[in-house]
Design a protein around this motif. Structure first.
Motif, PDB file in Angstrom:
ATOM      1  N   GLN A  31     -21.360 116.056 -61.278  1.00 35.02           N
ATOM      2  CA  GLN A  31     -21.085 115.117 -60.195  1.00 35.02           C
ATOM      3  C   GLN A  31     -21.309 113.673 -60.647  1.00 35.02           C
ATOM      4  N   ILE A  32     -22.350 113.451 -61.440  1.00 36.15           N
ATOM      5  CA  ILE A  32     -22.625 112.111 -61.958  1.00 36.15           C
ATOM      6  C   ILE A  32     -21.497 111.678 -62.888  1.00 36.15           C
ATOM      7  N   GLY A  33     -21.063 112.577 -63.761  1.00 34.72           N
ATOM      8  CA  GLY A  33     -19.963 112.267 -64.675  1.00 34.72           C
ATOM      9  C   GLY A  33     -18.678 111.961 -63.931  1.00 34.72           C
ATOM     10  N   ILE A  71      -1.627 111.043 -60.920  1.00 34.10           N
ATOM     11  CA  ILE A  71      -2.325 111.464 -62.129  1.00 34.10           C
ATOM     12  C   ILE A  71      -3.410 112.471 -61.757  1.00 34.10           C
ATOM     13  N   PHE A  72      -3.365 113.610 -62.419  1.00 30.39           N
ATOM     14  CA  PHE A  72      -4.363 114.657 -62.225  1.00 30.39           C
ATOM     15  C   PHE A  72      -5.326 114.561 -63.410  1.00 30.39           C
ATOM     16  N   VAL A  73      -6.606 114.384 -63.096  1.00 27.07           N
ATOM     17  CA  VAL A  73      -7.593 114.083 -64.130  1.00 27.07           C
ATOM     18  C   VAL A  73      -8.656 115.172 -64.192  1.00 27.07           C
ATOM     19  N   GLU A  74      -8.855 115.694 -65.382  1.00 23.23           N
ATOM     20  CA  GLU A  74      -9.950 116.629 -65.656  1.00 23.23           C
ATOM     21  C   GLU A  74     -11.056 115.842 -66.351  1.00 23.23           C
ATOM     22  N   VAL A  75     -12.276 115.959 -65.850  1.00 30.89           N
ATOM     23  CA  VAL A  75     -13.414 115.250 -66.421  1.00 30.89           C
ATOM     24  C   VAL A  75     -14.290 116.252 -67.158  1.00 30.89           C
ATOM     25  N   LYS A  76     -14.590 115.947 -68.409  1.00 26.64           N
ATOM     26  CA  LYS A  76     -15.470 116.795 -69.214  1.00 26.64           C
ATOM     27  C   LYS A  76     -16.568 115.929 -69.801  1.00 26.64           C
TER      28      LYS A  76
END
Length: 135
Positions: A31-33, A71-76
């Motif tokens: 969640q922070i990322g 834009i569909f964004v994946e966060v890792k």
């Protein structure tokens, strides 16, 4: 640490409780990322349409819009690259799932013909990298 006692009063480490707390901690870090990624995108002029969008198929971390493109964004996120870069966790299977989720989103929003892009935001330690058109 979380311990349990047996019938004789001996203490043992409770692995189940630790597993739950690790999941909670990982969720909080995620969640922070994602919050960091949202701020990053806003600073780059993106309009955030949705965060943590879910449907029956899966989830997309961030859905944003810029220059008439959705834009569909994946966060890792990872603390170090010891076990590889975060972007490497966006496997072909994960990409396929994100595409399916995005198609449902577009259809439900009446934007099936919209221009789209799939990005990855990689957070490694304190550094953020935006991989536009990642897949």
């Amino acid at each position: 640490m979380n311990y349990i006692k047996d019938y004789e009063g001996e203490q043992y480490y409770n692995y189940k409780t630790q597993q739950k707390s690790n999941k909670t901690l990982n969720h909080q870090k995620g969640q922070i990322g994602e919050s960091f990624a949202v701020s990053f995108l806003k600073n780059k002029g993106y309009e955030i349409l949705e965060t943590n969008y879910r449907n029956k198929i899966g989830e997309i971390d961030i859905i944003a819009q810029k220059d008439n493109r959705i834009i569909f964004v994946e966060v890792k996120q990872r603390a170090t690259a010891r076990f590889g870069y975060p972007r490497e966790a966006v496997t072909n299977q994960k990409q396929h799932k994100i595409r399916l989720v995005s198609q449902v989103y577009l259809k439900l929003k009446g934007k099936a013909n919209a221009f789209t892009r799939y990005d990855v935001i990689e957070i490694l330690g304190d550094e953020i990298t935006h991989l536009e058109n990642a897949f």
